[in-house]
Design a protein around this motif. Structure first.
Motif, PDB file in Angstrom:
ATOM      1  N   GLY A 274       0.792  -1.223   0.000  1.00  0.00           N
ATOM      2  CA  GLY A 274       0.000   0.000   0.000  1.00  0.00           C
ATOM      3  C   GLY A 274       0.823   1.270   0.000  1.00  0.00           C
ATOM      4  N   ARG A 275       2.112   1.179   0.249  1.00  0.00           N
ATOM      5  CA  ARG A 275       2.946   2.378   0.279  1.00  0.00           C
ATOM      6  C   ARG A 275       3.477   2.767  -1.097  1.00  0.00           C
ATOM      7  N   ILE A 276       3.241   1.940  -2.096  1.00  0.00           N
ATOM      8  CA  ILE A 276       3.587   2.321  -3.459  1.00  0.00           C
ATOM      9  C   ILE A 276       2.467   3.204  -3.988  1.00  0.00           C
ATOM     10  N   PRO A 277       2.762   4.427  -4.462  1.00  0.00           N
ATOM     11  CA  PRO A 277       1.695   5.309  -4.939  1.00  0.00           C
ATOM     12  C   PRO A 277       0.937   4.700  -6.112  1.00  0.00           C
ATOM     13  N   ARG A 278      -0.326   5.047  -6.234  1.00  0.00           N
ATOM     14  CA  ARG A 278      -1.160   4.498  -7.301  1.00  0.00           C
ATOM     15  C   ARG A 278      -0.594   4.834  -8.676  1.00  0.00           C
ATOM     16  N   GLU A 279      -0.226   6.093  -8.883  1.00  0.00           N
ATOM     17  CA  GLU A 279       0.408   6.508 -10.134  1.00  0.00           C
ATOM     18  C   GLU A 279       1.907   6.603  -9.903  1.00  0.00           C
ATOM     19  N   VAL A 280       2.663   5.837 -10.659  1.00  0.00           N
ATOM     20  CA  VAL A 280       4.109   5.733 -10.436  1.00  0.00           C
ATOM     21  C   VAL A 280       4.857   6.464 -11.541  1.00  0.00           C
ATOM     22  N   ASP A 281       5.791   7.307 -11.142  1.00  0.00           N
ATOM     23  CA  ASP A 281       6.703   7.976 -12.071  1.00  0.00           C
ATOM     24  C   ASP A 281       8.017   8.137 -11.328  1.00  0.00           C
ATOM     25  N   VAL A 282       8.904   7.156 -11.486  1.00  0.00           N
ATOM     26  CA  VAL A 282      10.135   7.128 -10.697  1.00  0.00           C
ATOM     27  C   VAL A 282      11.355   6.936 -11.587  1.00  0.00           C
ATOM     28  N   GLU A 283      12.456   7.448 -11.116  1.00  0.00           N
ATOM     29  CA  GLU A 283      13.762   7.158 -11.698  1.00  0.00           C
ATOM     30  C   GLU A 283      14.471   6.169 -10.784  1.00  0.00           C
ATOM     31  N   GLY A 284      15.212   5.263 -11.374  1.00  0.00           N
ATOM     32  CA  GLY A 284      15.892   4.260 -10.571  1.00  0.00           C
ATOM     33  C   GLY A 284      16.867   3.457 -11.395  1.00  0.00           C
ATOM     34  N   ALA A 285      17.339   2.373 -10.813  1.00  0.00           N
ATOM     35  CA  ALA A 285      18.343   1.527 -11.451  1.00  0.00           C
ATOM     36  C   ALA A 285      17.794   0.128 -11.673  1.00  0.00           C
ATOM     37  N   VAL A 286      18.130  -0.434 -12.813  1.00  0.00           N
ATOM     38  CA  VAL A 286      17.730  -1.810 -13.114  1.00  0.00           C
ATOM     39  C   VAL A 286      18.550  -2.760 -12.255  1.00  0.00           C
ATOM     40  N   LEU A 287      17.858  -3.642 -11.532  1.00  0.00           N
ATOM     41  CA  LEU A 287      18.537  -4.691 -10.784  1.00  0.00           C
ATOM     42  C   LEU A 287      18.492  -6.015 -11.533  1.00  0.00           C
TER      43      LEU A 287
ATOM     44  N   ASP B 249      21.580   0.071 -15.305  1.00  0.00           N
ATOM     45  CA  ASP B 249      21.067   1.149 -16.148  1.00  0.00           C
ATOM     46  C   ASP B 249      20.163   2.071 -15.348  1.00  0.00           C
ATOM     47  N   SER B 250      20.331   3.366 -15.550  1.00  0.00           N
ATOM     48  CA  SER B 250      19.418   4.343 -14.967  1.00  0.00           C
ATOM     49  C   SER B 250      18.225   4.498 -15.897  1.00  0.00           C
ATOM     50  N   ILE B 251      17.026   4.242 -15.388  1.00  0.00           N
ATOM     51  CA  ILE B 251      15.832   4.311 -16.207  1.00  0.00           C
ATOM     52  C   ILE B 251      14.739   5.094 -15.488  1.00  0.00           C
TER      53      ILE B 251
ATOM     54  N   THR C 296       3.492   1.719 -18.264  1.00  0.00           N
ATOM     55  CA  THR C 296       2.959   2.269 -19.503  1.00  0.00           C
ATOM     56  C   THR C 296       4.072   2.840 -20.372  1.00  0.00           C
ATOM     57  N   ARG C 297       5.155   3.272 -19.741  1.00  0.00           N
ATOM     58  CA  ARG C 297       6.277   3.874 -20.483  1.00  0.00           C
ATOM     59  C   ARG C 297       7.567   3.668 -19.707  1.00  0.00           C
ATOM     60  N   ILE C 298       8.611   3.274 -20.406  1.00  0.00           N
ATOM     61  CA  ILE C 298       9.939   3.127 -19.819  1.00  0.00           C
ATOM     62  C   ILE C 298      10.923   3.923 -20.659  1.00  0.00           C
ATOM     63  N   THR C 299      11.688   4.776 -20.010  1.00  0.00           N
ATOM     64  CA  THR C 299      12.738   5.534 -20.683  1.00  0.00           C
ATOM     65  C   THR C 299      14.079   4.960 -20.270  1.00  0.00           C
ATOM     66  N   MET C 300      14.862   4.508 -21.257  1.00  0.00           N
ATOM     67  CA  MET C 300      16.108   3.803 -20.981  1.00  0.00           C
ATOM     68  C   MET C 300      17.278   4.479 -21.694  1.00  0.00           C
TER      69      MET C 300
ATOM     70  N   SER D 276      25.268   5.678 -13.483  1.00  0.00           N
ATOM     71  CA  SER D 276      24.448   4.524 -13.107  1.00  0.00           C
ATOM     72  C   SER D 276      23.725   4.829 -11.811  1.00  0.00           C
ATOM     73  N   GLY D 277      22.478   4.377 -11.712  1.00  0.00           N
ATOM     74  CA  GLY D 277      21.702   4.651 -10.509  1.00  0.00           C
ATOM     75  C   GLY D 277      21.812   3.575  -9.457  1.00  0.00           C
TER      76      GLY D 277
END
Length: 298
Positions: A124-137, A185-187, A201-205, A218-219
């Motif tokens: 429940g702590r993940i927001p309903r609409e997600v728009d995050v920057e992060g690193a691929v694990l 990768d930072s995405i 819905t969208r991934i920027t790589m 690198s993130g």
């Protein structure tokens, strides 16, 4: 009276409730009759209903679930401050490593907690609409599953579902191929949360030139990347043809991060671990990712 008054004052201020609490219940295939705390060399009983450990010192906690005098599972927990309470629901163990991962968690007194290298929080702590920057694990095209560590340390590692409708673009704005995704990768991930998963819905790589990312930064931290090649990602929920969540799913869909199988022989005692995985990518057409229908991991 001089002895009783300080004791009453401490009790009123909560002085007797210092330390963190860790509770757990067992999923199929895991049973224990005791829990051993490595740092304090302390043992507590466990039974079919689970276990409870109170008054744990803040900092990394290394737990061994014991059955018949042998180690049945390993839990390395970090990120719990004084007064925090962590409940690990439906623990299951990976047979290769003996690492145990929960189906879901309850957490009070902290934003996230790290369990065997996975950054977890209640779904429940993940927001309903997600728009995050992060690193691929880790990335697995076979099951359309992407594991991402957000740059925001208050968020858990995200299980991202990549479907047929997921748009994949490069940082230059042009189309990109998910086959080129690599651990570290930072995405940027945009999508919506659904019971602990993020349906992308969208991934920027990064744009890759000659197989190398044009984006130098690198993130991911070094520890996460060093273990990135040793994890298999849990399957996401079934997808419709449009890449949306099929609405079914098993019990693992309630967790805020997957329960990976980490093929390492043994967890070092007295220390936390940060073990991640490496997958391969696959894409189709300009600006599209590819996912496959798979059932949840049991």
């Amino acid at each position: 009276m001089r002895i009783l008054i300080p004791a009453l004052v401490l009790a009123a201020c909560g002085g007797g409730a210092d330390g963190a609490v860790v509770e757990g219940t067992f999923g199929p295939g895991l049973a224990a009759d005791g829990v051993w705390v490595v740092e304090s060399e302390r043992g507590e009983r466990a039974d079919s209903s689970g276990f409870r450990l109170a008054d744990l010192t803040p900092g990394p906690v290394s737990l061994r679930l014991i059955r018949g005098g042998d180690t049945a599972a390993v839990l390395n927990v970090s990120g719990l401050p004084d007064g925090a309470r962590l409940r690990l629901e439906g623990l299951r163990v990976d047979g290769d490593t003996r690492y145990a991962f929960p189906r879901s968690i309850e957490l009070d007194g902290a934003d996230v907690v790290t369990v065997n290298g996975m950054r977890l929080a209640p779904a429940g702590r993940i927001p309903r609409e997600v728009d995050v920057e992060g690193a691929v694990l880790a990335w697995s095209s076979d099951i359309g599953a992407l594991l991402v560590r957000p740059a925001d340390a208050r968020m858990p590692d995200l299980r991202v579902v990549v479907g047929m409708a997921t748009e994949v673009v490069g940082t230059d704005g042009g189309g990109a191929d998910a086959v080129n995704l690599r651990p570290g990768d930072s995405i940027r991930v945009e999508g919506r949360a659904d019971e602990g998963y993020v349906v992308a819905t969208r991934i920027t790589m990064p744009v890759r030139i000659g197989g190398a990312a044009a984006d130098a930064d690198s993130g991911a931290d070094g520890d996460a990347l060093s273990a990135a090649s040793r994890v298999r990602i849990a399957s996401p929920p079934p997808l419709h043809g449009d890449g949306t969540d099929g609405g079914g799913g098993g019990s693992s869909s309630t967790a805020a991060a997957p329960a990976p199988a980490v093929p390492i022989a043994r967890a070092p005692q007295g220390r936390g671990n940060d073990d991640r995985g490496r997958g391969r990518g696959r894409g189709e057409e300009r600006g599209k990712g590819r996912g496959h229908d798979k059932k949840n991991r049991g």
